[in-house]
Design a protein around this motif. Structure first.
Motif, short mmCIF file in Angstrom:
data_model
loop_
_atom_site.label_atom_id
_atom_site.label_comp_id
_atom_site.label_asym_id
_atom_site.label_seq_id
_atom_site.Cartn_x
_atom_site.Cartn_y
_atom_site.Cartn_z
N ASP A 126 -2.50 -3.57 -3.11
CA ASP A 126 -3.08 -2.38 -3.75
C ASP A 126 -2.73 -2.43 -5.23
OD1 ASP A 126 -4.39 0.07 -3.94
OD2 ASP A 126 -2.55 1.21 -3.60
N ARG A 166 -2.86 0.42 -7.61
CA ARG A 166 -2.15 1.60 -8.15
C ARG A 166 -0.99 1.93 -7.23
NH1 ARG A 166 -7.71 4.85 -9.60
NH2 ARG A 166 -8.42 3.33 -11.13
N GLU A 185 0.86 -1.19 0.00
CA GLU A 185 0.00 0.00 0.00
C GLU A 185 0.89 1.23 0.00
OE1 GLU A 185 -3.54 0.71 0.03
OE2 GLU A 185 -2.41 2.55 -0.36
N ASP A 186 0.64 2.14 -0.93
CA ASP A 186 1.52 3.31 -1.03
C ASP A 186 0.98 4.54 -0.31
OD1 ASP A 186 -0.47 3.34 -3.06
OD2 ASP A 186 0.60 4.99 -4.02
#
Ligand code: CA
Length: 235
Positions: A51, A53, A7-8
């Protein structure tokens, strides 16, 4: 039990780790595809929350690479709400499940538990409950080892219910499952599909039953014996 969260968004990543830890699930955090790939090849994860993106690419590419290398670590793909196509691609790419942002933590934990409990786990294998088996690739249904042909909507409803693995599935989710994309929705189609499916299951001697959870949706339960067809009317 060890999870990898990819997750960014820093805030969401921290929140996920903290909440998973609170539930006794320890997790590492990777914030891009490259790091996630390194972590996963090091091995030892029971599940990856992925995630899509990410700053250096799409999570689905990582998923495809893993599956191509026969890495069968269960993966739950996190989709953006507007990316239905991505979601479908995710499941075809070998994801075990997906969850749509924004999601409630309870929902995520339920998904994680369901995926970890699932026999064979990866989509593309068989789901089983009671004497009913559903092959996710061929969409073949067997009840008591006999093949049973179901119309499209009933088939889709059964798959969605079986994938929920005993969890309640909302009316909306089930409705999403039985309609093709862009298909116009009509009132009572969901109810009549569920009702036909319920009668059919009972008629075929299935030891599973669709229960209505009032005001919420439906869930599938295993019964000890097949329900009598005349008991299977809508509540
Ligand atoms: Ca992202």
């Amino acid at each position: 039990m060890r999870l990898l969260v990819v997750e960014d968004e820093p805030e969401l990543g921290r929140l996920l780790l903290a909440n998973l830890a609170r539930l006794g699930l320890s997790a590492d955090l990777a914030t891009d595809v490259a790091t996630a790939a390194d972590f996963v090849s090091a091995g030892g994860y029971d599940l990856v929350l992925l995630d899509q993106r990410l700053p250096d690419g799409n999570g689905l590419d990582l998923l495809r690479r893993l599956r191509a290398k026969r890495n069968e670590t269960p993966v739950i793909v996190v989709s953006a709400a507007d990316a239905v196509q991505d979601r479908v691609a995710g499941l075809h790419g070998g994801a075990d499940d997906y969850i749509v942002k924004p999601f409630a933590l309870d929902e995520l934990v339920a998904r994680i538990r369901a995926v970890l409990r699932r026999p064979g786990r990866a989509l593309g294998v068989e789901l089983a409950l009671g004497n009913v088996r559903f092959n996710c690739v061929s969409c073949a249904v067997e009840i008591d080892a006999r093949p049973v042909l179901l119309p499209r909507r009933e088939l889709a409803a059964l798959e969605a219910l079986m994938r929920a693995d005993g969890r309640v599935i909302t009316r909306e989710t089930l409705e999403d499952a039985i309609y093709a994309m862009n298909e116009e929705r009509q009132s009572n189609v969901l109810e009549s599909s569920v009702s036909r499916l319920r009668r059919r299951l009972a008629g075929e001697g299935a030891t599973i039953e669709i229960r209505v959870v009032r005001g919420v949706g439906y869930r599938l339960v295993a019964t000890t014996a097949a329900a009598a067809p005349d008991m299977a009317a809508d509540p």
